[in-house]
Each structure stands twice: as structure tokens, then as C-alpha cells.
Design a protein around this motif. Structure first.
Motif, short mmCIF file in Angstrom:
data_model
loop_
_atom_site.label_atom_id
_atom_site.label_comp_id
_atom_site.label_asym_id
_atom_site.label_seq_id
_atom_site.Cartn_x
_atom_site.Cartn_y
_atom_site.Cartn_z
N THR A 335 35.29 46.88 43.26
CA THR A 335 36.85 46.76 43.42
C THR A 335 37.09 47.17 44.48
O THR A 335 38.33 47.42 44.74
CB THR A 335 37.47 47.40 42.10
N GLY A 518 44.94 39.16 46.13
CA GLY A 518 43.38 39.50 46.02
C GLY A 518 43.29 41.07 45.51
O GLY A 518 42.16 41.56 44.96
N ASP A 519 44.16 42.01 45.85
CA ASP A 519 44.29 43.36 45.37
C ASP A 519 44.25 43.53 44.20
O ASP A 519 44.63 42.65 43.29
CB ASP A 519 45.23 44.26 46.45
N LEU A 520 44.03 44.72 43.41
CA LEU A 520 44.07 44.79 42.07
C LEU A 520 45.22 45.67 41.45
O LEU A 520 45.45 46.70 42.38
CB LEU A 520 42.80 45.74 41.68
N SER A 535 43.53 40.95 39.00
CA SER A 535 43.72 40.40 40.29
C SER A 535 45.13 40.18 40.54
O SER A 535 45.74 39.50 39.87
CB SER A 535 42.92 39.18 40.53
N HIS A 589 41.52 45.65 47.55
CA HIS A 589 40.32 45.04 47.17
C HIS A 589 39.94 44.25 48.71
O HIS A 589 40.12 43.40 48.71
CB HIS A 589 40.41 43.96 46.01
N PRO A 613 44.10 35.41 41.68
CA PRO A 613 44.13 35.78 43.09
C PRO A 613 44.74 34.48 44.01
O PRO A 613 45.51 34.75 44.96
CB PRO A 613 42.78 36.58 43.37
N CYS A 700 35.91 33.13 42.13
CA CYS A 700 36.46 34.12 41.10
C CYS A 700 36.28 33.36 39.63
O CYS A 700 36.84 32.47 39.59
CB CYS A 700 37.99 34.46 41.42
N ASP A 745 34.31 37.66 43.15
CA ASP A 745 34.78 38.53 42.46
C ASP A 745 34.69 38.12 41.01
O ASP A 745 35.40 37.26 40.54
CB ASP A 745 36.37 38.75 42.67
#
Length: 748
Positions: A335, A518-520, A535, A589, A613, A700, A745
Motif C-alpha cells: 500500500t 488511487g491513494d488510500l 481506494s 499509494h 480508483p 485492480c 493493486d
């Protein structure tokens, strides 16, 4: 249109032919690029030769001059026999081009009195040098130029067969479009050059011995009259060092004679209509400008083709490596935490004067560790004690590796609330030791957020290297934020019991947030429970205070055996009310963000909530002015039940944000296919996007279904379309992952 193009391309050219032609196109261009560039530049210059000369010349004479008069004229003005060319102008003017000591100069005379009228400025000598470079590199290597001409024709003929003419905001996209739009023009120049080599459409010249004694211009005129019956002369020009083309008239009418040391032969015209087309002399300044334009186009195609190839090579090979690096800092991150720690570790080492190579384990072979004085490894644990995807192949390869020259420090990241705490670090440490590597410290395990443990570990590694870091900076991996739920919308059909319950949630923050699609977003369902990562499917370009999640409500069995919603998915999908607050954390991420270069083509592959994402990827590209093309391949169960975000996707496709949208619905009776089936069906086009256009692939979804299926589909693609063996295809995929061209991911 894309389906028509795919079908037509398959009908016209089998895949194996496509591979062979692509190989021929690329290497013919690369091998001859320097030579072709010089030919094109000199061709561009020569396009203006006639224009420049006409600028200094008068209007052509209406009538030729009698041979007797011309011979007397030449006896007076060319006593040293240095004249190389004669042209007649109106007003009874004869213009002679002389050669002396390797220099060319031009003088105009009165034909009747043989008196000098003026010495004219001329670029004859310059153009003569350029012409020699264009024809034989100035070294008599005309066969090399001929070979390059054939190569150019091959490249121009093959090019349109490999790429279709549609606008794409990438370097290779413009290269393809430019080639298609100007194909007739560039073929005109290259094809006429080949015809000239084979004397097709040009006068069939008698054999010319370049080593024979050079006749003078006056001797050529005399022989044209005596042996060829010429009575009047329009123009005389020397070529091939020892031959002359004499244009004039006899009692039978207009004639063009070629005078060599051995014979006088009549030809239809000189240099011929093919040469006129090639040289751009058939329509005055307009044909000269056209030829100059064609030369520029060819040069642009050469440069863009070379640059696109070079950029692809650079993307494959670039990385964070200092020249002469003695220390390797590698990571296996799921991650992003391990990757960020590795990057910060490398930055601290560099400040201390240590040269560092920085890499993901996905891009390394175990034996490469022996090349470094010290190896620092940071590995996180995925799922329930699993190695992250980026490190799995490396871990497997350790079983047959010999690392008796490797000395390492290992930092393992984990969470004690999981049953197999730091299991990936334990597995890697054990495998390294079995391979012969020497651990310099005991395995360092980090519970939760890295802080003092990482700083101490890095400080000890620096001390082992004989340097002091002067204090390791604090690192913030997750940023705590407060959100409120603004909107929640169900995406599946609640009446269909076969479908999974899926929600789209939009949260608002009081202040602008720093993140990328796409970050968490890390959400703790309750105290003492590990945070669950989701996501982020939005972009600050939409609204810097907005965060969008896509959440599938999972189920679990309680102590009585009853199915109840998962703690975190149940909280987000059912319990949290609109307007209520949520405490969460943002985590970068980095390996699954859209590329910084917005023009880079993207291939997005998702199944189910794996689309989460990619909604943010598309929302971001929709607001970028020079965004590159995007291809989304999406699979789910039913088109009429869980085609998630279908209206958004269709609108993005109409707006041109989505270049292609291929969907698969496994439980539809008229479909019954999966996202991986779409990969196989579009294999040739996908390979073109990836290898020619430099597209990045993002995947993903679930590891056991989409993840393994995508890998198998791409291996089959490389075997069938690129001619790889199974082993070569697997190695190529690993290289894609190492280079960041394939980014995955995956969960569960």
C-alpha cells in the motif's frame, strides 16, 4: 470503429506477419537513422537549388544558338577549358559556369561580342557539395545511399500497415497520424529515388568510365554536332565528371544527346520526368516548396520515431540509481508504506554522501544483491501474512540463488492485530539466509506506524557503513483527516439477490486535501481493529475537498453462525448516515497513482469494485487539457444489475476521455465472459498500445481471480502476438512490473 479496425487488421494481416513487419520497420529505421537524416537534410537544401539559381538568372532564350557561333564564342571565353555548364538567356546572353581550383563561379557574356557582362553571385559550388553528400556521402559511396533508399521505402510501406490513422495525444500518436496524412507525398520522393536507381523513367545512359580523360565543354559541343547531327544548342551540362548532356536541335527537330569519352548517344530527355519529380523541378518554385515540405515531413517522422523508441527504452531502464552505487535499498510494498520508507532511507543516505541504488524487489533478480557492498531491505506484509505482489517473484527465486556475497539489513512492517505479524519479513529473512546471505543485524519488526524503529534501524545501517546520518527525519506515512458523508448511492440492483451490495460514497472535508486518485483512505471500523484501506476514486481537480469511495458490503458469520455485514463495509455502506463525521487517514499509494505525464496512454483493467480508483483516474483526465487516451476493460456479473458507474463511463466515452470501453458480464446469458476474455480478443491492439504507444497498465481487483487471470492472459498475448516462449513471456511480464509498466493493486 475500434472493433471494425480490429477485425480488418486481423483479416488483412495475421499476427505473426504483424510481428515480423514491426521488427523490420523498427530496425530498418534505427539502423539507417543517421544516414536517412543526412539524406533528408541535404534533400531539403537541394529543393531550393533551382529557386536560388533562377533568382540570379534572366529569362530563358527563345531560340537556341547555332553550333558554329557557339564554338567561336567558347574559343574566346573558355581558352583554359574550365567551363562546366552553358545556359542561354534572352537578350543574346550566354551564361557559363566555370570550375577552377575546386571552386565554381558564374559569368554572363554577350554571345555576339564575347564580352563579359557581369560575374554573378552563385551557390553552385555549395549545392554541388550538398548534392555529392546526398548522392554518395561525398565519398563515392553511392551504394550505401542506395541501400538507405531501399530501407526508407520499406519503412514507409510497412508503417501504415502497423498503425491506424487516428489522433492520439502522444508522440507516437502524432508520428502515426503524420505518416498516414502525408503517405502519398513521402512515397513520391522515396519511390522515384528507387526508380532512378534502376533507370526507370530516366534516360538509359551509355556506360560512363569516370577514369577516362575529361573532354572540355567545347569538345562536347563539337562531337554533338559531328557525331550526333546537332545544329543548334540550348543548354550544356556536365555530369559524372566526364559526360555531358547537350540539349539542342537538329534538322529533324529537338534532340538531347549524352556525350561520353567513348560515344554520343541520343536520349529522350535529361534528366527525365522521374528525376524532375524527385528533385522538385517540374513546377518551378511550387514544386520546390513541395519537395522541401516532403523533406521536412520525412525528417519529422525520423525524429519522432527515434524519440518515441528512445522514450520507451528510457521508461524501461530509468530508476533511482546513483552511478557507482555501493548500497542497494529495496522494498516490497503493498500500500506504499515500505516504498515511502525506502525512498526516505535513500534520501538520508545520499545526504550523508553514500551512493545508493533504489528499487522495488519486483525489478530485481536475487543474484544482483551480490553486486552491492550492503543491501537494505524494507518489506511489508499483505493480507493475512502474505508477501506483497512486488516481492513474490523475488522470494520464489531465492530458492535457487547463491547469495554468499550478500550482507543485508532487513526491516519488516506489520500489525500485531493480524494473526501472522510480519510474516512476509520472516519469510524473506529465512529465504535470504538459506541462499547464503549474511544478516548484519537481527530482523527488525515494526508494529503499526513506522517511527522510532525505522529511525534506529536506518541509523544502525549507516553506522555499519561508517557514516552518521546526523539524525533521521520524522516520517508521516498516514495523515489523519476528518470527513463528513455528503452522499451515498447504491450502484447495484437491490432486487437481484445474486449481486453484491455496492455503494458509491462521497465525503467532504473542511480543508483542501492533498492526494491523487488511487491513494488510500484508511478506515478503522472500531477501536482496536486494524484499519481497512479503500481506494480513492476521485480527484482534487474535481473538488479538493471531495473524496469518493466505492464500497462492497461484505458479510461474515457471527458467533451464532448468522451472516452479518463486515465491520468496516457495514459501517460505510449501511450505518454511517449522511451528514455524520468519519475519522480516517490518508495514505499515499505512489505505485498506483496515475502517471505525472498526463499524455501517457493508460490501459485500466478492473473487475467488480476494482473499478473504484479508475473512476478517479478518468475524472482527473477529464479535467486535463492534453490528456492521453484511456482504455478501460471492466468485468462484473450482470449488465443490467451491476455495470458500475455505467452512465459516467458512457459520458466519458462520448467526451473522448475514454478512447475505448470493453465490458464483460459473466452471468449474462448473451455474454458469459470475463474481463480477461476481452484482453485475449483484443490482443494485437493491446500490444500496440503497450509496446508502441508506451501505455501503462493498471489492474485492480481480486488476486485469485482477476490478478491471476490477467497474468495468464498477457502471457498468452505475448506468446501468440510477439512470438515469445512461455518462459520469455513470464520474464517479460516481470520486467513490465519492474519497470512500472504493469501496476497491480490486488486484494484477497
Amino acid at each position: 470503429m475500434d472493433n471494425f479496425r480490429k477485425v480488418l487488421q486481423t483479416m488483412v494481416m495475421p499476427a505473426w506477419w504483424h510481428r515480423k513487419l514491426r521488427f523490420a520497420h523498427r530496425w530498418a529505421a534505427l539502423l539507417f537513422t543517421p544516414l536517412l537524416a543526412m539524406i533528408m537534410i541535404t534533400g531539403l537544401i537541394l529543393a531550393f537549388e533551382g529557386v536560388v539559381e533562377r533568382h540570379h538568372s534572366g529569362s530563358p532564350a527563345a531560340q537556341p544558338v547555332a553550333v558554329e557561333q557557339l564554338e567561336g564564342f567558347l574559343q574566346q571565353v573558355d581558352r583554359r577549358q574550365r567551363a562546366r555548364e552553358l545556359a542561354l538567356e534572352s537578350g543574346d546572353v550566354g551564361v557559363l559556369t566555370f570550375s577552377a581550383a575546386g571552386q565554381r563561379y558564374v559569368e554572363a557574356y554577350d554571345l555576339a561580342s564575347a564580352e563579359l557582362i557581369e560575374e554573378r553571385p552563385s551557390a553552385t559550388g555549395f549545392f554541388r557539395t550538398v548534392r555529392h553528400l546526398h548522392k554518395d556521402l561525398g565519398l563515392g559511396l553511392d551504394w550505401v545511399v542506395e541501400l538507405a533508399t531501399y530501407a526508407l521505402l520499406v519503412v514507409l510501406v510497412i508503417g501504415p500497415l502497423l498503425a491506424w490513422p487516428y489522433l492520439q495525444h502522444t508522440l507516437v500518436g502524432w508520428h502515426n497520424l503524420l505518416g498516414w496524412l502525408t503517405l502519398p507525398l513521402v512515397l513520391l520522393v522515396s519511390a522515384t529515388a528507387v526508380l532512378m536507381i534502376h533507370e526507370i523513367g530516366t534516360p538509359h545512359l551509355p556506360p560512363i568510365d569516370r577514369d577516362a580523360q575529361r573532354p572540355s565543354l567545347s569538345e562536347a559541343v563539337a562531337r554533338a554536332a559531328d557525331e550526333g547531327g546537332l545544329t543548334h544548342v540550348w543548354h550544356v551540362e556536365r555530369f559524372e565528371q566526364v559526360a555531358y548532356a547537350v540539349e539542342g536541335r537538329s534538322d529533324a527537330g529537338p534532340r538531347t544527346l549524352i556525350v561520353t569519352p567513348d560515344q554520343v548517344a541520343e536520349v529522350g530527355s535529361y534528366p527525365g520526368w522521374i528525376a524532375n519529380l524527385h528533385q522538385g523541378t517540374w513546377a518551378g518554385i511550387w514544386s520546390a516548396l513541395l519537395n522541401a515540405f516532403i523533406a521536412l515531413i520525412l525528417l519529422a517522422l525520423t525524429v519522432t520515431g527515434l524519440l518515441s523508441w528512445g522514450l520507451r527504452r528510457f521508461r524501461r531502464q530509468s530508476g533511482g540509481v546513483d552511478i557507482g552505487a555501493q548500497v542497494l535499498i529495496a522494498h516490497a510494498s503493498q500500500t506504499g508504506t515500505a516504498a515511502k520508507l525506502a525512498h526516505e532511507s535513500a534520501a538520508s543516505m545520499r545526504k550523508a554522501g553514500i551512493k545508493v541504488a533504489e528499487s522495488s524487489l519486483a525489478s530485481l533478480r536475487p543474484e544482483q544483491l551480490n553486486d552491492f557492498h550492503r543491501v537494505l531491505l524494507i518489506v511489508s506484509t499483505a493480507g493475512d501474512g502474505e508477501m506483497p505482489d512486488a516481492g513474490q517473484a523475488f522470494l520464489n527465486a531465492l530458492a535457487s540463488a547463491d547469495l554468499r556475497g550478500c550482507k543485508f539489513h532487513l526491516l519488516a512492517l506489520g500489525d500485531r492485530r493480524y494473526r501472522r505479524f510480519c510474516a512476509a519479513g520472516d519469510m524473506l529473512h529465512e529465504a535470504l539466509v538459506k541462499a547464503g546471505a549474511e544478516p548484519l543485524t537481527t530482523l527488525t519488526r515494526v508494529d503499526g506506524k513506522p517511527g522510532r524503529e525505522w529511525q534506529d534501524w536506518l541509523g544502525n545501517a549507516a553506522e555499519d557503513l561508517g557514516v552518521s546520518l546526523g539524525g533521521v527525519p520524522e516520517i508521516v506515512v498516514d495523515k489523519q483527516i476528518s470527513l463528513s458523508l455528503n452522499r451515498r448511492e447504491r450502484l447495484d440492483d437491490p432486487e437481484d439477490a445474486e449481486l453484491q451490495e455496492v455503494w458509491s460514497l462521497e465525503f467532504g472535508a473542511a480543508e483542501p486535501l492533498d492526494y491523487r486518485p488511487g491513494d488510500l483512505l484508511l478506515v478503522e471500523p472500531c477501536a482496536g481493529e486494524p484499519a481497512r484501506p479503500y481506494s480513492i476514486g476521485s480527484s482534487p481537480l474535481e473538488d479538493p475537498r471531495l473524496i469518493r469511495l466505492t464500497v462492497a458490503v461484505t458479510s461474515r458469520l457471527d458467533s451464532s453462525g448468522q451472516a452479518v455485514p463486515g465491520k468496516c463495509s457495514g459501517l460505510l455502506g449501511r450505518e454511517l448516515r449522511v451528514g455524520e463525521s468519519l475519522q480516517a487517514a490518508l495514505r499515499s499509494h505512489l505505485s498506483f497513482r496515475p502517471p505525472d505525464d498526463q499524455r501517457r496512454p493508460l490501459v485500466l483493467i478492473a473487475a467488480g469494485c476494482g473499478i473504484a480508483p479508475f473512476v478517479g483516474f478518468l475524472a482527473e483526465r477529464a479535467r486535463q487539457s492534453q490528456a492521453g487516451p484511456v482504455w478501460l476493460i471492466f468485468g462484473n456479473r450482470k449488465r443490467c444489475g451491476d455495470a458500475l458507474y455505467s452512465q459516467w463511463l458512457e459520458q466519458w466515452q462520448r467526451d473522448g476521455v475514454l478512447r475505448r470501453l470493453d465490458q464483460a458480464f459473466s452471468r449474462d446469458s448473451e455474454d458469459g465472459s470475463y474481463a480477461t476474455d476481452r484482453i485475449r480478443e483484443n490482443a494485437a491492439e493491446l500490444l500496440r498500445w503497450i509496446r508502441d504507444d508506451g501505455a501503462l497498465i493498471y489492474v485492480c481487483g481480486r488476486r485469485a481471480t482477476l490478478g491471476e487471470g490477467v497474468m495468464a492472459a498477457f502471457i498468452a498475448l505475448l506468446v501468440e502476438q510477439a512470438g515469445f516462449t512461455q518462459q520469455q513471456a513470464e520474464a517479460e511480464l516481470e520486467q513490465w512490473r519492474a519497470d512500472g509498466r504493469l501496476r497491480m493493486d490486488l486484494i484477497g
